[in-house]
Design an enzyme around this catalytic site. Structure first.
Site, short mmCIF file in Angstrom:
data_model
loop_
_atom_site.label_atom_id
_atom_site.label_comp_id
_atom_site.label_asym_id
_atom_site.label_seq_id
_atom_site.Cartn_x
_atom_site.Cartn_y
_atom_site.Cartn_z
N GLY A 53 0.86 -1.19 0.00
CA GLY A 53 0.00 0.00 0.00
C GLY A 53 0.89 1.23 0.00
CG ASN A 100 -0.22 -6.27 -1.60
OD1 ASN A 100 -0.18 -5.59 -0.58
ND2 ASN A 100 -1.25 -6.22 -2.42
CB VAL A 160 0.80 -11.71 5.71
CG1 VAL A 160 1.49 -11.88 7.05
CG2 VAL A 160 1.76 -11.21 4.64
CD GLU A 210 -12.26 12.08 1.03
OE1 GLU A 210 -11.78 10.94 0.90
OE2 GLU A 210 -11.63 13.11 0.73
CG ASP A 260 -3.95 3.12 8.30
OD1 ASP A 260 -3.25 4.14 8.26
OD2 ASP A 260 -5.07 3.05 7.74
CD GLN A 318 -0.01 14.81 5.39
OE1 GLN A 318 0.72 15.58 5.97
NE2 GLN A 318 -1.29 15.03 5.27
CE LYS A 369 -9.13 13.95 -1.27
NZ LYS A 369 -8.94 13.48 0.08
C1 LIG Z 1 -12.15 6.30 1.58
C2 LIG Z 1 -10.86 6.72 2.24
C3 LIG Z 1 -10.34 7.98 1.99
C4 LIG Z 1 -9.13 8.35 2.57
N1 LIG Z 1 -8.64 9.58 2.29
C5 LIG Z 1 -7.43 9.95 2.77
C6 LIG Z 1 -6.85 11.19 2.41
O1 LIG Z 1 -7.45 11.99 1.69
N2 LIG Z 1 -5.63 11.49 2.89
C7 LIG Z 1 -4.90 10.63 3.67
O2 LIG Z 1 -3.75 10.95 4.04
N3 LIG Z 1 -5.43 9.44 4.07
C8 LIG Z 1 -6.67 9.07 3.64
N4 LIG Z 1 -7.22 7.86 4.00
C9 LIG Z 1 -6.46 6.96 4.92
C10 LIG Z 1 -5.40 6.17 4.15
O3 LIG Z 1 -5.97 5.56 3.01
C11 LIG Z 1 -4.72 5.12 5.02
O4 LIG Z 1 -4.24 5.75 6.18
C12 LIG Z 1 -3.57 4.46 4.24
O5 LIG Z 1 -4.12 3.65 3.22
C13 LIG Z 1 -2.67 3.62 5.14
O6 LIG Z 1 -1.57 3.19 4.40
P1 LIG Z 1 -0.88 1.78 4.73
O7 LIG Z 1 0.36 1.68 3.92
O8 LIG Z 1 -0.79 1.60 6.20
O9 LIG Z 1 -1.93 0.70 4.24
P2 LIG Z 1 -2.69 0.44 2.78
O10 LIG Z 1 -2.37 1.58 1.89
O11 LIG Z 1 -4.06 0.19 3.18
O12 LIG Z 1 -1.93 -0.84 2.30
C14 LIG Z 1 -2.03 -2.09 2.93
C15 LIG Z 1 -1.61 -3.14 1.91
O13 LIG Z 1 -1.51 -4.41 2.57
C16 LIG Z 1 -2.17 -5.41 1.80
N5 LIG Z 1 -2.62 -6.42 2.75
C17 LIG Z 1 -3.49 -6.26 3.78
N6 LIG Z 1 -3.59 -7.41 4.47
C18 LIG Z 1 -2.78 -8.31 3.87
C19 LIG Z 1 -2.44 -9.65 4.15
N7 LIG Z 1 -2.96 -10.32 5.20
N8 LIG Z 1 -1.57 -10.28 3.34
C20 LIG Z 1 -1.01 -9.63 2.27
N9 LIG Z 1 -1.29 -8.35 1.97
C21 LIG Z 1 -2.16 -7.68 2.77
C22 LIG Z 1 -3.30 -4.66 1.09
O14 LIG Z 1 -3.70 -5.36 -0.08
C23 LIG Z 1 -2.62 -3.33 0.78
O15 LIG Z 1 -1.94 -3.38 -0.45
C24 LIG Z 1 -8.44 7.45 3.44
C25 LIG Z 1 -8.97 6.18 3.70
C26 LIG Z 1 -10.17 5.82 3.11
C27 LIG Z 1 -10.73 4.44 3.38
#
Ligand SMILES: Cc1cc2nc3c(=O)[nH]c(=O)nc-3n(C[C@H](O)[C@H](O)[C@H](O)COP(=O)(O)OP(=O)(O)OC[C@H]3O[C@@H](n4cnc5c(N)ncnc54)[C@H](O)[C@@H]3O)c2cc1C
Length: 398
Positions: A12, A35, A79, A167, A294, A312, A371
């Site tokens: 992600g 992933n 995972v 949103e 997250d 971000q 945005k």
């Molecule tokens: C509708 C919406 C709008 C948003 N808007 C904003 C915004 O405008 N600005 C902002 O800063 N944040 C925004 N957010 C929050 C932001 O999207 C998250 O904080 C961000 O995605 C977190 O990034 P990450 O790398 O932790 O996880 P993610 O980007 O969610 O990536 C996690 C990855 O892990 C993979 N994965 C998960 N579980 C497994 C598993 N068991 N095995 C293998 N792979 C797995 C998934 O497929 C994914 O590719 C928004 C969230 C949502 C839902």
């Protein structure tokens, strides 16, 4: 001597940006990224797919776009858990994969807060399959109304009035006129109700008020309360001691998220799927494991509370994680993560948004423009300029 292996879990915002930076640093190590899907999803646009104003293809691109095959390997698998003592990742399909250094960036899951019926009957905005089913479900309800005229089919209830719900509501108000025309529905019977206790809690009250008034003007009803129970066609909420019910064919839950359940399954000390990490993003007691995005909690020294989890912060953490993974592999000193917020913008559908950027309140078209700049910037930071051009996302309108 055997080369060290760095394993990244999740492609992600956090995971894929870490991979991109790490490849630029050319560490003396093999890199593996795991992933469950073979694509990266721009989660911050998922609400558009849920409402039907964008297609899934528009917000996803292949992970292979970012892989430098000379340095990194992609494994498509799910995972199940991390064996911290054995230094192995347990996968659903493949055998256990050992690591020297591990980065966990598995993102979020919808949080039910134990509310009865959410798990079974609510629809959540969490990944591509979930938003495609929201879009399908709403269309099915509209199409069935033409056969049986059950008016609750035309009521869409949304629980929570945070970022994601707002949103989604903004996009939905753009989409409804088209659905009304396509399915020959009586538009006066369509209801969109948002059940909320605090509207847009991350913004000052003036901006939150602007967002509410814009959505209200487009027909969204706001009712104050806490969702307490969900049934197939009904949502119950409480305002004080008073219990109310809404008959709704669709209920979308945007009440909150938690970190991946893999964190608890792996035995980490965590709260709601989040681990409070050290300054250098390593896990207390496990200097070979970093957690970002997250699944991590980083404390804001000013408030003493964790920063909100956002794309971000995940992208900013990724730059430090890449540096620190290379440092670990090569025996150098790690850097502490410093967060500098660039502000937050919440879209309200086409050409409208609210936000706070560099201490300034923005609303309307300037906020929407900002945005789009933020979205395009993160697309370039992770996928590169070529990916942005391939996705046709260089414009600032949808
Ligand atoms: C509708 C919406 C709008 C948003 N808007 C904003 C915004 O405008 N600005 C902002 O800063 N944040 C925004 N957010 C929050 C932001 O999207 C998250 O904080 C961000 O995605 C977190 O990034 P990450 O790398 O932790 O996880 P993610 O980007 O969610 O990536 C996690 C990855 O892990 C993979 N994965 C998960 N579980 C497994 C598993 N068991 N095995 C293998 N792979 C797995 C998934 O497929 C994914 O590719 C928004 C969230 C949502 C839902």
């Amino acid at each position: 001597m055997r080369k060290k292996r760095i394993v990244i879990l999740g492609a992600g915002y956090g995971g894929l940006r870490t991979l991109k930076r790490l490849q630029e640093f050319h560490p003396n190590a093999d890199i593996v990224i795991i992933n469950k899907n073979d694509y990266h999803c721009e989660v911050t646009s998922l609400h558009e797919v849920a409402a039907g104003t964008t297609n899934a293809e528009k917000i996803c691109y292949p992970i292979s776009f970012v892989i430098d095959r000379e340095q990194a390997t992609f494994v498509q698998d799910t995972v199940l858990r991390v064996d911290r003592e054995g230094k192995k990742v347990i996968l659903k399909q493949g055998g256990p994969l050992s690591y020297d250094f591990l980065l966990i960036s598995l993102g979020f899951e919808s949080e039910t807060f134990g509310i009865q019926g959410i798990e079974e009957y609510a629809l959540a905005i969490s990944d591509i399959p979930s938003v495609q089913s929201i879009r399908r479900h709403i269309e099915e309800q509209f199409s069935k109304w033409a056969e049986d005229h059950k008016d609750e089919r035309l009521t869409i209830a949304v629980g929570g009035a945070g970022f994601t719900s707002f949103e989604f509501l903004g996009e939905l108000t753009e989409r409804l006129p088209k659905l009304i025309r396509r399915y020959h529905v009586d538009g006066s019977k369509v209801r969109v109700v948002c059940i909320e206790s605090t509207v847009l809690p991350m913004f000052d009250r003036k901006l939150a008020g602007y967002g509410t008034s814009k959505l209200s003007a487009r027909g969204v009803e706001f009712v104050t309360g806490r969702v307490v129970r969900v049934l197939p066609d009904q949502v119950y909420y409480k305002n004080g001691d008073e219990l109310h019910a809404i008959h709704a064919g669709t209920f979308v839950w945007g009440g909150g998220v938690r970190g991946s359940s893999i964190i608890a399954a792996s035995g980490f000390r965590q709260r709601r799927g989040r681990v409070q990490v050290n300054g250098d993003l390593t896990v207390p007691g496990y200097p070979d494991i970093l957690i970002i995005g997250d699944c991590s909690a980083v404390i804001d020294p000013d408030s003493g509370r964790p920063y909100p989890t956002t794309a971000q912060i995940a992208i900013m953490q990724a730059d430090y994680a890449a540096y620190n993974l290379k440092a670990l592999a090569e025996g150098h000193t790690l850097k502490n993560f410093i967060y500098k917020s660039k502000g937050t913008v919440c879209s309200l559908g086409r050409k409208d948004a609210v936000g706070q950027v560099m201490g300034q309140n923005l609303k309307g078209y300037p906020a929407f423009f900002m945005k789009k700049i933020i979205e395009n910037r993160s697309l370039v930071k992770i996928g590169g300029l070529e990916t942005m051009l391939k996705k046709g996302r260089f414009g600032l309108s949808k």
